[in-house]
Motif scaffolding. Sequence first.
Motif, short mmCIF file in Angstrom:
data_model
loop_
_atom_site.label_atom_id
_atom_site.label_comp_id
_atom_site.label_asym_id
_atom_site.label_seq_id
_atom_site.Cartn_x
_atom_site.Cartn_y
_atom_site.Cartn_z
N SER A 11 12.31 40.46 116.44
CA SER A 11 12.52 40.25 115.01
C SER A 11 11.27 39.63 114.40
CB SER A 11 13.73 39.36 114.74
OG SER A 11 13.54 38.07 115.31
N ASN A 12 11.14 39.79 113.10
CA ASN A 12 9.96 39.37 112.36
C ASN A 12 10.06 37.88 112.01
OD1 ASN A 12 7.83 39.03 110.59
ND2 ASN A 12 8.18 40.96 109.52
N ILE A 13 9.01 37.12 112.30
CA ILE A 13 8.99 35.69 111.98
C ILE A 13 9.12 35.49 110.47
CG2 ILE A 13 7.53 33.62 111.95
CD1 ILE A 13 6.41 34.46 114.64
N ALA A 14 8.54 36.39 109.69
CA ALA A 14 8.57 36.24 108.23
C ALA A 14 10.00 36.21 107.69
CB ALA A 14 7.79 37.38 107.57
N LEU A 15 10.95 36.82 108.41
CA LEU A 15 12.35 36.83 107.97
C LEU A 15 12.94 35.42 107.96
CD1 LEU A 15 13.80 39.99 109.76
CD2 LEU A 15 13.20 39.74 107.35
N GLU A 16 12.42 34.54 108.81
CA GLU A 16 12.95 33.19 108.88
C GLU A 16 12.68 32.40 107.60
OE1 GLU A 16 11.67 31.25 112.50
OE2 GLU A 16 11.71 33.16 113.58
N TYR A 17 11.74 32.89 106.80
CA TYR A 17 11.36 32.18 105.58
C TYR A 17 12.01 32.78 104.33
CZ TYR A 17 7.80 30.02 108.54
OH TYR A 17 7.17 29.34 109.53
N GLN A 18 12.88 33.78 104.53
CA GLN A 18 13.55 34.42 103.40
C GLN A 18 14.93 33.81 103.17
OE1 GLN A 18 13.63 38.67 103.93
NE2 GLN A 18 11.40 38.85 104.12
N THR A 19 15.20 33.44 101.94
CA THR A 19 16.49 32.86 101.58
C THR A 19 17.59 33.91 101.68
OG1 THR A 19 15.36 31.37 100.06
CG2 THR A 19 17.75 31.61 99.79
N GLY A 20 18.71 33.51 102.28
CA GLY A 20 19.86 34.41 102.33
C GLY A 20 19.80 35.48 103.41
N SER A 21 18.80 35.43 104.29
CA SER A 21 18.71 36.42 105.36
C SER A 21 19.70 36.07 106.48
CB SER A 21 17.29 36.46 105.92
OG SER A 21 17.00 35.26 106.62
N PRO A 22 20.01 37.04 107.37
CA PRO A 22 20.88 36.73 108.51
C PRO A 22 20.36 35.58 109.37
CG PRO A 22 20.57 39.10 108.29
CD PRO A 22 19.63 38.46 107.33
#
Length: 535
Positions: free
Chosen positions: A399-410
């Motif tokens: 999975s992409n590390i950048a996703l951890e910084y997105q609000t409301g992501s899984p």
Amino acid sequence: MASLSPKSPEQNEKSKQYDRQLRLWGDHGQTALENGHICLINATALGTEVLKSIVLPGIGAITIVDENNVSDEDIGSNFFLETTSKGLNRGSETLRLLLELNDAVQGHSVQEPPDQILQENPDFFKSFSVVIGTSLNEKLIKDLSQYLWDLNKPFILCRSVGFLGSFRIQFREHSIIETHPENEKVDLRLDVPFTGLSDYFDSIVISTLELKDHGHIPWIVILYKAVQKWQTTNLNRWPMSRKEKNEIKDIIQQFIRSDENGVPINEENFEEAIRAVNTALLPTFLPVKVQDLIYSSAAINLTKESNPFWIMCSALRAFVEAEGKGNLPLRGVLPDMTASTEHYVKLQNIYRNQASVDAEIVYRKVQQIVSQLQCDSISETEVKLFCRHAHDLHLIIGSNIALEYQTGSPVASYIARHLEEPDVMMVHYILLRAADMFKSEHCRAPGEWEPESDIAKLKNCVSKILSDVSCSPFPKDDHIHEMCRYGGAEIHSVSAFVGGCVAHEAIKLITKQYNPVNNTFIYDGASTNSATFTF
């Protein structure tokens, strides 16, 4: 026949130098390592410890990207810096001393800011096997991880602050052929013997063997003969239950001969056969996880850009459906057993020859696919290795590390769920993330100048992250106070431990052996606790 030429002194010295690791990942794993090129961003104490544990086993090349000059703090925490290094470029100085560990490793130093390289020369990162970053600000983490994700290049983000350490591995997918399972199951095919094996079994009649040969036949033969006898009164079924396997053991006991006084003769091969009943009588089958791989869309819908792993999976599927009759290629590995050299070598060659035939069929299928796709060739050695370990193939979807910084992501819901547990290590993940945010906003680590005044600022960073994952604030500020007390300092023992772990993971990625951590590892040096999370 001409005598074999002796190995060169260089090869002998190399084998001596890398003897222990060659036992772990073999010559082909060492070759992969020597062809690898690691990029490290920032030669901190943690980053240098990572490279130390990669240079020693013989990585091909390392490149350090670091525009910083050596400070007193660096000298105090980094064992690969000297007092005379102060004021000089940190990357160049650590590289100079690291390369003294292994003169076979090539090294390069780049004295430019990584964000500038990413903006002006992004192709710079394309040539590396793995990129490792430490002491990065939040913006660079997001930008670099997204770029490397799009580039399909493995990235390891690692941190070391005070007693806390962590690393996060990012890749799209990682295929492992040699997983090295602790308890590798034998592949004997006793329930579906191939022609050469059944002919060998038929050539031996236990009841007619002379006493001197009775104790020298392999236990595989004894087990097979016992099952054959059992099947005559059980409709040719395969023994599955505990009761049925105990009946097989009773038949083997009947095979044991007695001396002239009627006392059973203690023969090790028959004892081995009895012990092997529960493990060797497993029916031959296609593992579900391997079935999922060979019938996945990636193995069916091949393109010119397909990974060699998927091409070999496609060829493997064709083998299973045709020549394999529902089974994988034979491993061709025989366990140790009590037997005469003649019997053991003959049996070993039977298994090896059949495994070679199966691998050759798969290789021909691979060549046909490569020819149709007009892609890069895959060597016969690679295919043989693939067939040898086909039973334990493993794939990890990253999975992409950048996703951890997105609000409301899984990812946010995952973090929130784990924060609900008492004394959970996820708290340290939040703190390390908050320290990165603090560094991006204030251009320094929390507590580096004024620990007390930075507590409120760091608390705001923690609150922002907790708000993004829909979590309530921490009931106590103890962890925040402690992070400010660290002042961004690296404790060498923590950096050395985490650095060694990161190096191990990088080697796994390069050699494609052993299962890497998926995907986040957190270490608390104060309690010596650790945890892994999969975002």
